[in-house]
Write a protein that holds these residues in place. Structure first.
Motif, short mmCIF file in Angstrom:
data_model
loop_
_atom_site.label_atom_id
_atom_site.label_comp_id
_atom_site.label_asym_id
_atom_site.label_seq_id
_atom_site.Cartn_x
_atom_site.Cartn_y
_atom_site.Cartn_z
N ARG A 24 3.97 -2.92 -11.55
CA ARG A 24 5.14 -3.09 -12.40
C ARG A 24 5.98 -1.80 -12.52
N ASP A 25 5.30 -0.63 -12.59
CA ASP A 25 6.03 0.65 -12.70
C ASP A 25 6.97 0.90 -11.53
N ALA A 26 6.65 0.33 -10.37
CA ALA A 26 7.41 0.64 -9.16
C ALA A 26 8.56 -0.35 -8.93
N ARG A 81 5.05 13.66 -6.07
CA ARG A 81 5.97 12.58 -6.47
C ARG A 81 7.30 13.10 -7.01
N SER A 82 8.23 12.16 -7.19
CA SER A 82 9.56 12.44 -7.75
C SER A 82 10.38 13.39 -6.88
N ARG A 83 10.16 13.32 -5.57
CA ARG A 83 10.97 14.11 -4.63
C ARG A 83 11.63 13.21 -3.60
N GLY A 84 11.62 11.90 -3.83
CA GLY A 84 12.28 10.99 -2.90
C GLY A 84 11.40 10.46 -1.78
N THR A 85 10.11 10.84 -1.78
CA THR A 85 9.24 10.41 -0.67
C THR A 85 8.97 8.91 -0.72
N GLY A 86 8.72 8.38 -1.93
CA GLY A 86 8.47 6.95 -2.05
C GLY A 86 9.66 6.14 -1.56
N ARG A 87 10.85 6.54 -1.98
CA ARG A 87 12.06 5.83 -1.55
C ARG A 87 12.22 5.92 -0.02
N ALA A 88 11.97 7.11 0.54
CA ALA A 88 12.09 7.27 1.99
C ALA A 88 11.10 6.37 2.73
N HIS A 95 0.82 -1.22 0.00
CA HIS A 95 0.00 0.00 0.00
C HIS A 95 0.85 1.27 0.00
N LEU A 96 2.02 1.19 -0.64
CA LEU A 96 2.89 2.37 -0.76
C LEU A 96 2.28 3.34 -1.77
N CYS A 97 2.12 4.58 -1.37
CA CYS A 97 1.65 5.58 -2.34
C CYS A 97 2.05 6.98 -1.90
N VAL A 98 2.19 7.84 -2.90
CA VAL A 98 2.50 9.26 -2.69
C VAL A 98 1.52 10.05 -3.56
N LEU A 99 1.00 11.14 -3.05
CA LEU A 99 0.04 11.95 -3.82
C LEU A 99 0.67 12.40 -5.14
C1 COA Z 1 5.43 4.54 -6.71
C2 COA Z 1 5.37 5.86 -5.92
C3 COA Z 1 5.00 5.54 -4.48
C4 COA Z 1 6.77 6.51 -5.97
O1 COA Z 1 6.74 7.66 -5.16
P1 COA Z 1 7.76 8.89 -5.41
O2 COA Z 1 7.73 9.73 -4.19
O3 COA Z 1 7.48 9.52 -6.71
O4 COA Z 1 9.13 8.08 -5.52
P2 COA Z 1 10.60 8.68 -5.40
O5 COA Z 1 10.57 10.15 -5.73
O6 COA Z 1 11.17 8.30 -4.08
O7 COA Z 1 11.32 7.88 -6.56
C5 COA Z 1 12.27 6.90 -6.26
C6 COA Z 1 12.78 6.29 -7.53
O8 COA Z 1 11.82 5.44 -8.13
C7 COA Z 1 11.58 5.84 -9.48
N1 COA Z 1 10.15 5.77 -9.70
C8 COA Z 1 9.20 6.13 -8.84
N2 COA Z 1 7.97 5.92 -9.38
C9 COA Z 1 8.19 5.42 -10.61
C10 COA Z 1 7.34 5.03 -11.66
N3 COA Z 1 6.00 5.10 -11.56
N4 COA Z 1 7.91 4.58 -12.79
C11 COA Z 1 9.25 4.51 -12.92
N5 COA Z 1 10.12 4.88 -11.95
C12 COA Z 1 9.58 5.33 -10.81
C13 COA Z 1 12.06 7.24 -9.59
O9 COA Z 1 12.54 7.48 -10.89
C14 COA Z 1 13.14 7.35 -8.55
O10 COA Z 1 14.38 7.00 -9.06
P3 COA Z 1 15.52 8.13 -9.25
O11 COA Z 1 15.56 8.91 -7.95
O12 COA Z 1 16.73 7.34 -9.53
O13 COA Z 1 15.02 8.96 -10.37
C15 COA Z 1 4.35 6.84 -6.55
O14 COA Z 1 4.66 7.01 -7.91
C16 COA Z 1 2.89 6.36 -6.43
O15 COA Z 1 2.23 6.59 -5.43
N6 COA Z 1 2.42 5.71 -7.50
C17 COA Z 1 1.02 5.22 -7.52
C18 COA Z 1 0.83 4.08 -6.54
C19 COA Z 1 1.84 2.99 -6.74
O16 COA Z 1 2.16 2.62 -7.86
N7 COA Z 1 2.33 2.48 -5.61
C20 COA Z 1 3.30 1.42 -5.61
C21 COA Z 1 2.61 0.16 -5.32
S1 COA Z 1 3.74 -1.17 -5.40
#
Ligand code: COA
Length: 137
Positions: free
Chosen positions: A105-107, A75-82, A67-71
């Motif tokens: 798959r995108d993640a 996005r693309s500010r490192g929050t997902g990775r953190a 259930h990982l998600c970021v609004l």
């Molecule tokens: C996936 C998600 C949580 C990433 O959050 P975020 O805050 O944008 O992630 P970050 O900024 O920390 O990105 C970390 C790395 O992952 C990559 N990345 C993140 N989301 C990506 C995506 N959808 N496609 C490809 N690469 C992705 C980024 O390029 C980044 O790499 P970099 O720093 O080398 O460029 C966000 O896109 C999201 O909420 N997506 C919809 C829900 C979802 O897919 N959740 C995951 C369920 S498994």
């Protein structure tokens, strides 16, 4: 931005509803099957604004991140990775030695960057492509 363990789950649920149900079209009953008890809920805060969440479920030596998600506009500010790092740290603290997850798959690249490797073949669920992944230590 900081990550904390959410004392209540309402803000985490609101974020998950916005992203998984409203943005990605996951059915509410699939996102919220009533399995929140005992889970660790992480909340990413930008000031006082909740921008992301993740959940960790501990089952003995195995932890499951989900259930990982970021609004979208945060996005693309490192929050997902953190959030992934905080979830792995919470799993370690709880004594887990394996962390599993099912990535949209995108993640997968995000998780691969944090040491997760694919397990098995990709599959489809709720109309979206998924890949099981895990990390052991
Ligand atoms: C996936 C998600 C949580 C990433 O959050 P975020 O805050 O944008 O992630 P970050 O900024 O920390 O990105 C970390 C790395 O992952 C990559 N990345 C993140 N989301 C990506 C995506 N959808 N496609 C490809 N690469 C992705 C980024 O390029 C980044 O790499 P970099 O720093 O080398 O460029 C966000 O896109 C999201 O909420 N997506 C919809 C829900 C979802 O897919 N959740 C995951 C369920 S498994």
């Amino acid at each position: 931005m900081r990550i904390e363990t959410a004392p209540r789950i309402d803000r985490c649920v609101a974020l998950r509803r916005a992203v998984f149900v409203e943005e990605l079209g996951v059915p509410d009953s699939v996102e919220f099957p009533g399995d929140e008890d005992g889970a660790i809920h992480l909340l990413a805060l930008d000031g006082t604004v909740a921008v992301g969440t993740a959940r960790v479920v501990i089952d003995g030596a195995v932890a499951k991140i989900g259930h990982l998600c970021v609004l979208p506009d945060k996005r693309s500010r490192g929050t997902g990775r953190a959030l992934v790092r905080a979830a792995v740290a919470a799993a370690r603290r709880a004594g887990a030695t394996t962390v599993t997850l099912t990535a949209l798959r995108d993640a997968t690249a995000l998780y691969a960057g944090e040491g997760f490797v694919p397990v098995g073949a990709p599959f489809e669920a709720a109309g979206l492509p998924h890949q099981r992944m895990e990390r052991r230590w």
